[in-house]
Design a protein around this motif. Structure first.
Motif, PDB file in Angstrom:
ATOM      1  N   LEU A 230       0.824  -1.211   0.000  1.00  0.00           N
ATOM      2  CA  LEU A 230       0.000   0.000   0.000  1.00  0.00           C
ATOM      3  C   LEU A 230       0.860   1.264   0.000  1.00  0.00           C
ATOM      4  CD1 LEU A 230      -2.778  -1.076   2.522  1.00  0.00           C
ATOM      5  CD2 LEU A 230      -3.080  -0.614   0.087  1.00  0.00           C
ATOM      6  N   GLY A 231       1.942   1.235   0.788  1.00  0.00           N
ATOM      7  CA  GLY A 231       2.828   2.398   0.813  1.00  0.00           C
ATOM      8  C   GLY A 231       3.429   2.674  -0.555  1.00  0.00           C
ATOM      9  N   SER A 232       3.772   1.604  -1.273  1.00  0.00           N
ATOM     10  CA  SER A 232       4.327   1.771  -2.626  1.00  0.00           C
ATOM     11  C   SER A 232       3.304   2.356  -3.586  1.00  0.00           C
ATOM     12  CB  SER A 232       4.813   0.413  -3.153  1.00  0.00           C
ATOM     13  OG  SER A 232       5.853  -0.095  -2.341  1.00  0.00           O
ATOM     14  N   VAL A 235      -0.494   5.019  -0.409  1.00  0.00           N
ATOM     15  CA  VAL A 235      -1.574   5.027   0.585  1.00  0.00           C
ATOM     16  C   VAL A 235      -0.988   5.419   1.944  1.00  0.00           C
ATOM     17  CG1 VAL A 235      -3.333   3.645   1.743  1.00  0.00           C
ATOM     18  CG2 VAL A 235      -2.851   3.278  -0.693  1.00  0.00           C
ATOM     19  N   VAL A 236      -1.399   6.590   2.444  1.00  0.00           N
ATOM     20  CA  VAL A 236      -0.830   7.113   3.681  1.00  0.00           C
ATOM     21  C   VAL A 236      -1.259   6.291   4.895  1.00  0.00           C
ATOM     22  CG1 VAL A 236      -2.729   8.718   4.173  1.00  0.00           C
ATOM     23  CG2 VAL A 236      -0.395   9.279   4.904  1.00  0.00           C
ATOM     24  N   GLY A 237      -2.342   5.557   4.793  1.00  0.00           N
ATOM     25  CA  GLY A 237      -2.802   4.731   5.898  1.00  0.00           C
ATOM     26  C   GLY A 237      -1.823   3.642   6.282  1.00  0.00           C
ATOM     27  N   ALA A 238      -0.844   3.384   5.435  1.00  0.00           N
ATOM     28  CA  ALA A 238       0.150   2.349   5.725  1.00  0.00           C
ATOM     29  C   ALA A 238       1.260   2.851   6.641  1.00  0.00           C
ATOM     30  CB  ALA A 238       0.759   1.839   4.423  1.00  0.00           C
ATOM     31  N   VAL A 239       1.346   4.159   6.863  1.00  0.00           N
ATOM     32  CA  VAL A 239       2.465   4.735   7.608  1.00  0.00           C
ATOM     33  C   VAL A 239       2.616   4.150   9.018  1.00  0.00           C
ATOM     34  CG1 VAL A 239       3.343   6.870   8.666  1.00  0.00           C
ATOM     35  CG2 VAL A 239       2.593   6.860   6.276  1.00  0.00           C
ATOM     36  N   PRO A 240       1.547   4.058   9.830  1.00  0.00           N
ATOM     37  CA  PRO A 240       1.742   3.520  11.180  1.00  0.00           C
ATOM     38  C   PRO A 240       2.341   2.106  11.196  1.00  0.00           C
ATOM     39  CG  PRO A 240      -0.397   4.595  11.006  1.00  0.00           C
ATOM     40  CD  PRO A 240       0.151   4.526   9.625  1.00  0.00           C
ATOM     41  N   GLU A 257      12.513   2.369   3.217  1.00  0.00           N
ATOM     42  CA  GLU A 257      12.553   2.793   1.817  1.00  0.00           C
ATOM     43  C   GLU A 257      11.177   3.248   1.335  1.00  0.00           C
ATOM     44  OE1 GLU A 257      14.105  -0.576  -0.206  1.00  0.00           O
ATOM     45  OE2 GLU A 257      16.201  -0.138   0.295  1.00  0.00           O
ATOM     46  N   VAL A 258      10.137   2.526   1.722  1.00  0.00           N
ATOM     47  CA  VAL A 258       8.777   2.904   1.318  1.00  0.00           C
ATOM     48  C   VAL A 258       8.373   4.209   2.001  1.00  0.00           C
ATOM     49  CG1 VAL A 258       6.347   2.229   1.369  1.00  0.00           C
ATOM     50  CG2 VAL A 258       8.107   0.533   0.826  1.00  0.00           C
ATOM     51  N   LEU A 262       7.051   7.667   0.220  1.00  0.00           N
ATOM     52  CA  LEU A 262       5.842   8.397   0.619  1.00  0.00           C
ATOM     53  C   LEU A 262       6.156   9.845   0.998  1.00  0.00           C
ATOM     54  CD1 LEU A 262       4.063   5.698   2.820  1.00  0.00           C
ATOM     55  CD2 LEU A 262       3.110   6.760   0.774  1.00  0.00           C
ATOM     56  N   ALA A 263       7.327  10.068   1.582  1.00  0.00           N
ATOM     57  CA  ALA A 263       7.683  11.394   2.087  1.00  0.00           C
ATOM     58  C   ALA A 263       7.989  12.393   0.984  1.00  0.00           C
ATOM     59  CB  ALA A 263       8.878  11.285   3.038  1.00  0.00           C
ATOM     60  N   VAL A 264       7.987  11.959  -0.243  1.00  0.00           N
ATOM     61  CA  VAL A 264       8.171  12.898  -1.361  1.00  0.00           C
ATOM     62  C   VAL A 264       7.053  13.938  -1.356  1.00  0.00           C
ATOM     63  CG1 VAL A 264       8.185  13.097  -3.884  1.00  0.00           C
ATOM     64  CG2 VAL A 264       9.445  11.251  -2.764  1.00  0.00           C
ATOM     65  N   ASP A 265       5.869  13.503  -0.925  1.00  0.00           N
ATOM     66  CA  ASP A 265       4.747  14.436  -0.804  1.00  0.00           C
ATOM     67  C   ASP A 265       4.876  15.191   0.523  1.00  0.00           C
ATOM     68  OD1 ASP A 265       1.875  14.924   0.444  1.00  0.00           O
ATOM     69  OD2 ASP A 265       1.620  14.892  -1.728  1.00  0.00           O
TER      70      ASP A 265
END
Length: 332
Positions: A230-232, A235-240, A257-258, A262-265
């Motif tokens: 999901l992170g790839s 999907v921000v919900g995968a962060v936790p 790495e994922v 995500l942190a590009v945004d």
């Protein structure tokens, strides 16, 4: 009653009634003046008793033993019959599944049917190399998606599983997703993991909703691959879950790495840095966890994690401080 009337009333053919008589199971009580068999009410009742026991799967020999031997205990035999019936049901279900798989492939002729049957035999082989060969050899055969999905969920060998996931991803379509979704709710964690890993390699937006449900799985071996997939996909919900993987040291490099992707945004970047900072504070006395969190910060793009790394370069734990300082001096 003569044999013909008995046959009509009982549903047992005249030929079978004669066979019963030859075995001593049912003997007509008398004979007519002309020498014909004559059955009475008790004979008819005996016929129904024989048929009743046969309906349970008893052989004619066992039926005779049950009716003639007062000491013949039914419990052990009934137990054996249950096992036999369960095995027969299993084999019948397997046959039904094979027939459905052949039907789903829409064969144009018997050669297509034979190719699907050969594929199913190969997938059922106890030899992993044979199963993998069957998957790769079936590239030109229209394989039902349900068949592939079922094989994916059952396959424990990593090489065969990879070949099956490749074949399933090539098939595309929502049918494969729905077939794998069943595995996500399985009571077996290994099956749930196989389903999640396979879904992560499937195209399409419908995959996201199924994987999102897996983020709450009690097993990190299941929720971890779901979070990576999901992170790839952004999907921000995968962060936790990803941050939790870093903390626990479970595929922490891949998770970091994922998180970096995500942190590009910018909106996601603040959330990720905040989550990592919170875990650093929560694990102030655990050097190994803090090392992994510092490394994850360093994976964030550009200046995203730099401010927190600067703070950590002055951390009270000298080893953590030196590690953070080293990462700050690393060329961007």
């Amino acid at each position: 009653m003569l044999i013909g009337e008995v046959a009509r009333r009982s549903g047992v053919s005249s030929r079978m009634l004669r066979h019963y008589e030859s075995l001593g199971l049912v003997r007509p009580t008398g004979r007519t003046v002309g020498g014909y068999r004559e059955y009475r009410a008790e004979d008819l009742r005996r016929i129904f008793e024989v048929e009743a026991l046969r309906s349970l799967g008893l052989s004619l020999r066992q039926v005779g033993q049950a009716l003639e031997d007062p000491g013949f205990e039914p419990a052990a035999l009934i137990g054996e019959l249950i096992l036999w019936a369960e095995d027969r049901v299993r084999r019948e279900r397997e046959l039904l599944e094979r027939l459905r798989a052949v039907d789903a492939s829409s064969p144009a002729g018997w050669p297509d049917v034979l190719r699907i049957v050969e594929l199913m035999r190969g997938l059922g082989s106890p030899d992993a190399a044979r199963r993998q060969q069957a998957v790769l050899a079936g590239e030109d055969v229209p394989v039902p998606v349900e068949l592939l999905a079922g094989a994916v969920l059952a396959e424990a060998d990593p090489n065969v599983a990879g070949a099956l996931r490749w074949a399933l991803a090539r098939s595309g379509g929502g049918e494969g997703v729905s077939s794998l979704a069943v595995g996500v709710s399985s009571g077996d964690a290994a099956v749930r993991r196989r389903a999640v890993v396979a879904l992560g390699e499937m195209p399409g937006d419908e995959v996201v909703a199924v994987l999102a449900d897996a983020l709450g799985d009690v097993e990190v071996s299941v929720r971890g691959p779901a979070a990576l997939a999901l992170g790839s996909r952004g999907v921000v919900g995968a962060v936790p879950v990803l941050v939790g993987m870093v903390v626990d040291g479970v595929n922490d490099v891949e998770a970091a790495e994922v998180l970096g992707e995500l942190a590009v945004d910018p909106g996601r970047a603040d959330l990720i840095v905040g989550a990592l900072a919170g875990e650093l504070a929560a694990h102030a006395g655990d050097r190994a966890v803090r090392f992994r969190l510092v490394q994850a910060l360093a994976e964030l793009p550009g200046e995203v994690g730099r401010g927190l790394l600067v703070e950590l370069a002055g951390d009270g734990d000298r080893a953590v401080a030196l590690f953070a300082g080293t990462l700050l001096r690393r060329p961007v």
